[in-house]
Design an enzyme around this catalytic site. Structure first.
Site, PDB file in Angstrom:
ATOM      1  N   TYR A 122       0.806  -1.184   0.115  1.00 15.14           N
ATOM      2  CA  TYR A 122       0.207   0.311   0.383  1.00 15.14           C
ATOM      3  C   TYR A 122       0.736   0.838  -0.250  1.00 15.14           C
ATOM      4  CZ  TYR A 122      -4.163  -2.330   1.111  1.00 15.14           C
ATOM      5  OH  TYR A 122      -5.693  -3.689   1.158  1.00 15.14           O
ATOM      6  N   TYR A 161      -0.389  -9.529   0.547  1.00 11.69           N
ATOM      7  CA  TYR A 161       0.075  -8.739   1.544  1.00 11.69           C
ATOM      8  C   TYR A 161       0.589  -9.613   2.946  1.00 11.69           C
ATOM      9  CZ  TYR A 161      -3.601  -5.990   2.966  1.00 11.69           C
ATOM     10  OH  TYR A 161      -4.551  -5.596   3.155  1.00 11.69           O
ATOM     11  N   ARG A 171      -2.739 -11.627   3.941  1.00 10.38           N
ATOM     12  CA  ARG A 171      -4.203 -11.688   2.781  1.00 10.38           C
ATOM     13  C   ARG A 171      -4.400 -12.049   1.281  1.00 10.38           C
ATOM     14  NH1 ARG A 171      -7.969  -8.126   4.035  1.00 10.38           N
ATOM     15  NH2 ARG A 171      -9.102  -9.803   4.252  1.00 10.38           N
ATOM     16  N   HIS A 174      -7.211  -8.682  -2.541  1.00 10.75           N
ATOM     17  CA  HIS A 174      -8.288  -8.231  -2.439  1.00 10.75           C
ATOM     18  C   HIS A 174      -8.390  -6.301  -3.176  1.00 10.75           C
ATOM     19  CE1 HIS A 174      -6.414  -7.061   1.346  1.00 10.75           C
ATOM     20  NE2 HIS A 174      -6.928  -5.910   1.033  1.00 10.75           N
ATOM     21  N   HIS A 176     -10.552  -3.526  -1.445  1.00  8.65           N
ATOM     22  CA  HIS A 176     -11.164  -2.542  -0.715  1.00  8.65           C
ATOM     23  C   HIS A 176     -12.102  -2.002  -1.049  1.00  8.65           C
ATOM     24  CE1 HIS A 176      -8.719  -3.020   3.560  1.00  8.65           C
ATOM     25  NE2 HIS A 176      -7.875  -3.155   2.310  1.00  8.65           N
TER      26      HIS A 176
END
Ligand SMILES: [Fe+3]
Lengths: 253, 187
Positions: A122, A161, A171, A174, A176
């Site tokens: 991120y 990640y 995870r 995905h 969000h």
């Protein structure tokens, strides 16, 4: 000793068995995640112990904020155009409809997305794991739904990640999503997943939704008709907002 | 149709959802502006530094039509210049800071009908919250409000902001524990 993946897998399986038993015993199949879901450790101190107070739909919750063309620019839906050059990774086009529980389109409402880059990083100060940042990808986008409730984004398929819930926690990939309905009580923040991810069975956030059928509603479908020749792969994902609908008030609006 | 399940907002929403001036509902310099502030706490009494709060309210005359412009963007360079300084949109969004503190600057909501008690609707998101929580902020404890009237006094107090010396209104959100905030479900 930190918890291992095997510990978490066992807890996930135990809760899933307990829920299946309750459903077999006549309880309704849960449509939403369990607020108190121990395999996701951060829920332990962050879920209310008191029951929620069931309240009459009141005027404020039955209406909601208004977003318009001043809040969104034309480029916001294309996350691959926010840098000076092309971002790295697999370009995807992602579209679907936002509907209420009666299947009616949710029109002209704000849909926001944020995600990791292709390497699983991120563009966030607190994400410090050793994967590269992409100077051409910030990973945020937004659009307004059209008259059929349709949204669309062009972006990069995010990478998996690591996180620190337990030892070796990863995870599944995905995106969000944040969605406004026509009523404040229809508000939804969720995550969209990609089909056939091998990490599904190990992820406590995904499995906090204890019903298999409900979990499937968080997974996009690959749709070849949405793929663009020599440009991008297409995914489709429809969203159904829970909560009381304000559509009955629209005529007076 | 069956609903799409909720998932946590996670820890990394901070560069995507909060916008410049997200908590400044009141036009700059407006004489009636009030500050509402507080902390978000978890069940151990520790502040929650990664919560996101959204507020939606009537305008001072009780109107619920709302206005666009809460997240106004510059269509030339894509930046967020903030609100236009005139329109009252009714919507605010702020993240808690490293101390778990938040604040908004707004105009007091008006009553939405005869006999209605004004309040602000609040939606709470956080890492570790798999489903967001709804609550309300009232400015007085009034038996005329059906929700307040239905609660015992200790719990009712969790929904009422307290005027501080200095003029701000303080209300803390406790996700869990002895002082747990009243959270709502609508049907
Ligand atoms: Fe994430």
């Amino acid at each position: 000793m930190p918890d291992t993946q095997a510990d978490i897998d066992r807890e996930i399986a135990d809760i899933s068995t307990a829920v299946a038993k309750a459903v077999a015993g006549g309880e309704p199949e849960p449509e939403q995640p369990l607020r108190d879901y121990k395999p996701y450790r951060s829920t332990v101190l962050r879920h209310p112990h008191q029951p929620l107070i069931l309240t009459e739909q009141a005027d404020t919750e039955l209406r909601g904020p208004v977003f318009g063309v001043t809040d969104v620019t034309e480029l916001d839906r294309d996350l691959t155009r926010h840098g000076l050059g092309e971002p790295l990774g697999e370009r995807i086009t992602l579209t679907g409809r936002v509907l209420d529980r009666d299947g009616r389109p949710v029109r002209r409402q704000l849909v926001e997305v944020w995600q990791a880059n292709a390497a699983g990083r991120y563009a966030h100060h607190r994400d410090q794991h050793p994967a590269p940042l992409d100077p051409n990808f910030t990973g945020t986008g937004r659009c307004l739904t059209d008259d059929e409730g349709r949204y669309s984004f062009t972006t990069i398929k995010p990478g998996a990640y690591p996180w620190r819930n337990h030892l070796n926690a990863w995870r599944p990939a995905h995106i969000h999503f944040s969605i406004f309905g026509t009523a404040f009580a229809q508000r939804l923040v969720t995550q969209m997943y990609f089909p056939n991810d091998p990490l599904f069975r190990h992820d406590p956030i995904f499995n906090s939704v204890p019903s298999e059928a409900a979990r499937q509603r968080m997974i996009a479908t690959y749709d070849h008709d949405l793929s663009s020749p020599e440009l991008s792969l297409g995914y489709r994902w429809d969203i159904v907002l829970d909560g009381p609908s304000a559509t009955w008030m629209e005529e007076g609006r | 149709m069956k609903p799409t399940p909720s998932q946590t907002v996670g820890p990394f929403f901070g560069y995507a959802l909060p916008q410049a001036g997200g908590g400044d509902l009141a036009p700059a310099g407006h004489p009636d502006a009030v500050v509402i502030r507080g902390f978000v706490y978890d069940g151990a009494g520790d502040p929650v530094p990664d919560a996101l709060l959204e507020f939606w309210q009537a305008d001072p005359s009780g109107g619920l039509d709302g206005q666009p412009g809460s997240m106004r963007r510059d269509h030339v360079n894509g930046s967020f210049p903030g609100r236009d300084g005139v329109r009252f949109t009714g919507f605010a969004r702020v993240a808690t800071d490293a101390d778990g503190h938040w604040a908004i600057r707004t105009l007091p909501p008006g009553a939405t009908g005869p006999g209605r008690v004004p309040y602000i609707s609040v939606c709470v998101f956080a890492r570790g919250l798999l489903r967001h929580l709804y609550t309300r902020i009232y400015f007085e404890d009034s038996a005329a409000d059906p929700l307040l009237a239905s609660l015992e006094p200790g719990r009712r107090a969790t929904l009422v902001a307290v005027a501080e010396p200095g003029g701000a209104h303080r209300i803390d959100i406790h996700l869990q524990g002895d002082r747990e905030t009243v959270f709502l479900e609508f049907r």
